[in-house]
Design an enzyme around this catalytic site. Structure first.
Site, PDB file in Angstrom:
ATOM      1  N   ASP A 270       0.834  -1.197   0.000  1.00  0.00           N
ATOM      2  CA  ASP A 270       0.000   0.000   0.000  1.00  0.00           C
ATOM      3  C   ASP A 270       0.880   1.264   0.000  1.00  0.00           C
ATOM      4  O   ASP A 270       0.638   2.208  -0.746  1.00  0.00           O
ATOM      5  CB  ASP A 270      -0.896  -0.057   1.247  1.00  0.00           C
ATOM      6  CG  ASP A 270      -1.905   1.063   1.240  1.00  0.00           C
ATOM      7  OD1 ASP A 270      -2.637   1.172   0.234  1.00  0.00           O
ATOM      8  OD2 ASP A 270      -1.941   1.841   2.223  1.00  0.00           O
TER       9      ASP A 270
ATOM     10  N   LYS B  78       1.514   4.373  -2.837  1.00  0.00           N
ATOM     11  CA  LYS B  78       1.433   5.806  -2.539  1.00  0.00           C
ATOM     12  C   LYS B  78       2.690   6.535  -3.004  1.00  0.00           C
ATOM     13  O   LYS B  78       2.620   7.609  -3.590  1.00  0.00           O
ATOM     14  CB  LYS B  78       1.210   6.027  -1.056  1.00  0.00           C
ATOM     15  CG  LYS B  78      -0.193   5.609  -0.616  1.00  0.00           C
ATOM     16  CD  LYS B  78      -0.345   5.728   0.882  1.00  0.00           C
ATOM     17  CE  LYS B  78      -1.715   5.268   1.327  1.00  0.00           C
ATOM     18  NZ  LYS B  78      -1.745   4.960   2.757  1.00  0.00           N
TER      19      LYS B  78
END
Ligand code: ADP
Ligand code: ASP
Ligand code: MG
Length: 818
Positions: free
Chosen positions: A678, A682
């Site tokens: 994750d 980003k």
């Protein structure tokens, strides 16, 4: 004397009729009146359709006529006490017996001439006016039924007869001279000098009322209908339409010619000649002043209203040799006139090489044939091409006398259409400068009307039409926030946000007027809820075709992200916290940005990184103002920061992870956080925003999930296995502490390389102070060189994410302002 006219919807049922009687009672107490009635709502339609069915040998008409008869009988029963019903019922039954014979005749000979059709249609008004005249007597009025066929003389152009005013005026004056009762008059119908029944054209009862007003020199004419006057646009298509307080006769005529059905175009002529004011009023809201149509000079806005006609076709007459053909236009119009076709709009380029005509679609075959016949030789010689037809079109027209003095209306009109991706096929401006018309695709009609309405009437208030997919924690928090802020935004930011579509993975629902945000239902509980199908959701959004539409994706779904191209292609903006699209292939990321630019819509995703913290916007501003990113260091996972800062308190790693899960800081399976994927997504997005061509595969990711834990089949099994690694983590922590350092899971981007993993940082590093689930981002740039720019704060959670999405939506409202 005042003339009052009530339309079909005003007398559709007993409840409405009671309202009409109250209005009549009040008016009558103020002076002399005469009343014109249309047929009961929808009756003319049934009569005409039944005649067509009978002519085609379709027996279903018998059933429809029976239903019509029952409806009339039922109304009589409701309006009259039993002992007074009989003569009225007899009148009704005799009329229906006549109708039955008439239809039977049509059915047998399979023919229905315009003359017969007018006779059939006349029954609607003859029935309604008779029944209502009698009912008014029961209410205590001194009323009398007047069949307008006795006093309105016309020629024999059946279906749309032309009034012989000298004869009609004399007959009306004569009749009224001898009658001092309240006349209850049939609208729509008239007769020839030979006594044949004619009609004044569909919706012609308004005209009847105007004819009486003129003949009797009435002080005013009141048209009572189901809306509060002539509105800035058709309220069924433009929900923000509002009543126009005053119109000149010419403006009203122009609006109604171009489709504002609320008043029949010819109505203005007789009243205008005598300077009689016309009021358009609402039977269901009599206290509303409605619209006044009179001879007063224009005032106020640049335009008064926007009207439209759908089911239009364009005929293009062109050809290489057309310049050599003499008298082209006269011949086109003569050919069309010979088959009774009305041209609604013409447009010709100054080169005269092409003439373009708009006509009603149902007449297109006839028109094409007539023109091709007229130019038979020229077509054969190749001077003119075959007539080219474009169908499924509509006309939108902006109308107002003020356009004469003030330039800029056409600029504003075409800018609004262009910005909303509405293709214009032809344009015409009448030399009176009262109207500018554009031919657009029928499927774009509603969007075009709304865009124009907004540009001319609501340019102060912008409406955003939201379609929301994903109504979990973030989606629900968002709708609540919009509801709370709605009034403030309307007043202070002149922004109106409406939600027209909602969906979760199972259900979807739509609402043309916008859902009530204070009580926004879940998709499954909304009216008309249906099974979710993304393709259908987007098709529905496209077909609702609002101007300024926004697709808000509050899911984390790849499937939804796969539809972004289509959404942008439809000129619908996107706002989303879903990072699947921007973190997929570099090509897709670039393509979406390019597409948004090409279609002039926004694609906003501030919440892709660090929820509502202003990270992406800040970075974009830096880049736009010419700065260059040297390094990005960031803690981008609230859950990972929580875990590693909690670990310092001494608990074993597996227990800290469990606690983080219990507190809702991690994904349901904590491995999704621990794997670093994750965070990698980003930093990938941040890198791309910093204009670096990053691919996901190029990011080096250090996963915090030990190898044996990857294979664990369940979350429970994962936790069991994780316990076996508590010692390793404790040791890492101890070693760092010995060096006077802290462990932080972070992402860096430097020299085009992105890395994600655990780092040991000394106590002077800004991240070492980071506690709980906060995020922190450091931008070192050419301008922020000695001290980086720091953004810090809660970077996860439904509320802060929803607030970030909301801010993007508001930003969108400001961008799209003209
Ligand atoms: P009636 O039965 O009273 O004659 P109509 O159906 O003929 O009523 O006309 C009223 C309808 O006209 C309204 O219900 C509205 O939907 C439609 N309409 C179209 N354009 C406009 C407009 N610009 N202003 C008001 N109403 C309009
Ligand atoms: N009843 C007629 C029609 O429906 C006339 C009218 O309502 O004005 O066209
Ligand atoms: Mg009408």
């Amino acid at each position: 004397m005042k003339i009052l006219k009530f339309g079909g919807s005003s007398v559709a049922n007993q409840e409405n009729i009671k309202k009409v009687f109250e209005i009549i009672r009040k008016s009558q107490s103020e002076g002399n009146i005469a009343v014109v009635f249309s047929a009961f709502g929808g009756v003319t339609e049934v009569l005409l359709n039944s005649a067509a069915a009978a002519k085609n040998g379709d027996k279903s008409y018998t059933e429809d006529i029976k239903v019509l008869e029952d409806r009339h009988i039922e109304l009589v029963r409701q309006l009259f006490p039993i002992h007074l019903q009989s003569p009225v019922l007899t009148y009704v039954k005799v009329r229906f017996n006549e109708l039955e014979d008439l239809f039977h005749g049509i059915f047998l000979i399979k023919e229905c001439s315009p003359r017969t059709l007018d006779y059939v249609a006349s029954f609607g008004e003859r029935l309604s006016a008779f029944v209502l005249a009698e009912a008014l007597k029961v209410e205590g009025f001194n009323s009398k039924y007047l069949d307008a066929r006795d006093v309105i003389r016309t020629n024999d152009r059946f279906g749309n007869a032309k009034v012989d005013f000298p004869a009609t005026n004399d007959l009306i004056l004569d009749y009224f001279h001898n009658n001092n009762t309240i006349q209850i008059i049939t609208g729509f119908v008239a007769s020839t000098s030979k006594g044949e029944t004619t009609t004044l054209g569909r919706s012609g009862s308004d005209y009847t009322a105007s004819i009486f007003a003129s003949a009797l020199h009435a002080e005013s004419l009141e048209i009572w209908t189901d809306v509060s006057g002539v509105m800035t646009s058709d309220p069924r298509l433009v929900y923000t339409a509002f009543t126009i307080p005053q119109l000149s006769y010419s403006e009203a005529m122009e609006l109604s010619h171009f489709g504002a059905k609320v008043i029949f175009p010819s109505t203005m002529m007789p009243a205008m000649k005598k300077g009689i004011p016309i009021y358009i009023k609402n039977t269901f809201e009599p206290s509303n002043p409605g619209t006044l149509i009179n001879g007063d000079a224009p005032s106020g806005k640049l335009i008064k209203g926007i009207s439209s006609m759908s089911d239009i076709s364009l005929l293009n007459i062109q050809g290489a040799g057309i310049l050599d053909v003499i008298d082209v236009n006269r011949r086109i119009f003569t050919a069309l006139a010979s088959v009774n076709i009305n041209v609604i709009l013409i447009s010709q380029a100054s080169s005269e090489q092409i003439t373009c005509l708009a006509i009603r679609s149902f007449e297109v075959t006839l028109a094409k044939e007539a023109i091709e016949k007229e130019f038979f030789h020229e077509i054969r010689n190749g001077e003119i091409d075959v007539v080219h037809v474009i169908s499924d079109l509509a006309i939108v027209a902006v109308v107002g006398e003020n356009m004469k003095q003030n330039p800029g209306a056409s600029g504003r009109m075409f800018q609004a259409l262009g910005r909303n991706n509405v293709n214009v096929y032809a344009i015409a401006q009448g030399s009176s400068e009262l109207n500018i018309s554009a031919v657009v695709s029928k499927s774009d009609l509603q969007k075009a009307l709304n865009a124009l309405h907004e540009a001319f009437f609501l340019s102060d208030n912008k409406v955003l039409h939201v379609f929301l997919v994903g109504v979990g924690l973030i989606g629900q928090a968002l709708t609540k926030m919009i509801a709370t802020q709605q009034q403030k935004l309307q007043k202070e930011n002149l922004l109106d946000i409406q939600i027209h579509g909602i969906a979760n993975s199972r259900f979807m629902a739509f609402n043309e007027d916008g859902f009530d945000l204070k009580n926004c239902p879940l998709p499954e509980n909304a009216d008309g809820a249906m099974e979710m199908d993304l393709d259908k959701f987007i098709t529905q959004m496209e077909s609702m075709n609002f101007s300024n539409s926004v697709f808000v994706d509050c899911t984390a779904s790849q499937d939804v992200a796969d539809f972004y191209e289509r959404v942008l292609e439809a000129k619908v903006a996107i706002v989303t916290p879903n990072k699947k699209a921007n973190s997929s292939s570099l090509e897709k990321y670039k393509n979406l940005k390019k597409l948004a630019g090409k279609r002039s819509v926004k694609f906003l995703y501030e919440t892709n990184v660090a929820a509502g913290l202003p990270v992406i916007n800040t970075l974009q501003d830096l880049m736009l103002s010419g700065d260059k990113v040297i390094k990005i260091e960031a803690v981008l996972s609230g859950s990972m920061n929580y875990i590693f800062s909690e670990l310092e308190k001494g608990a074993p790693f597996s227990e800290v992870v469990k606690l983080a899960k219990e507190k809702g800081y991690t994904e349901p399976d904590p491995r999704d956080d621990l794997s670093g994927m994750d965070v990698a997504r980003k930093i990938l997005i941040l890198g791309r925003e910093a204009e670096q061509d990053l691919h996901f595969e190029d990011i080096s990711i250090q996963s915090m999930v030990p190898e044996d834990c990857v294979e664990a089949k369940s979350v429970d099994e994962f936790f069991q296995k994780l316990q076996g690694h508590d010692g390793e983590f404790a040791q890492l922590l101890a070693e760092a502490a010995e060096r006077g350092e802290k462990l932080r899971f972070m992402a860096t981007l430097e020299n085009g390389k992105a890395k994600v993993g655990l780092k040991s940082l000394d106590n002077s590093h800004p991240f070492s102070t980071l506690k709980g689930s906060d995020n922190m981002i450091l931008f070192t740039t050419e301008r922020y060189h000695d001290f980086p720019m720091i953004i810090r704060g809660p970077g996860a959670g439904a509320d802060v994410t929803a607030a970030g999405v909301f801010a993007d939506v508001i930003r969108l409202g400001n961008y799209t302002r003209s």
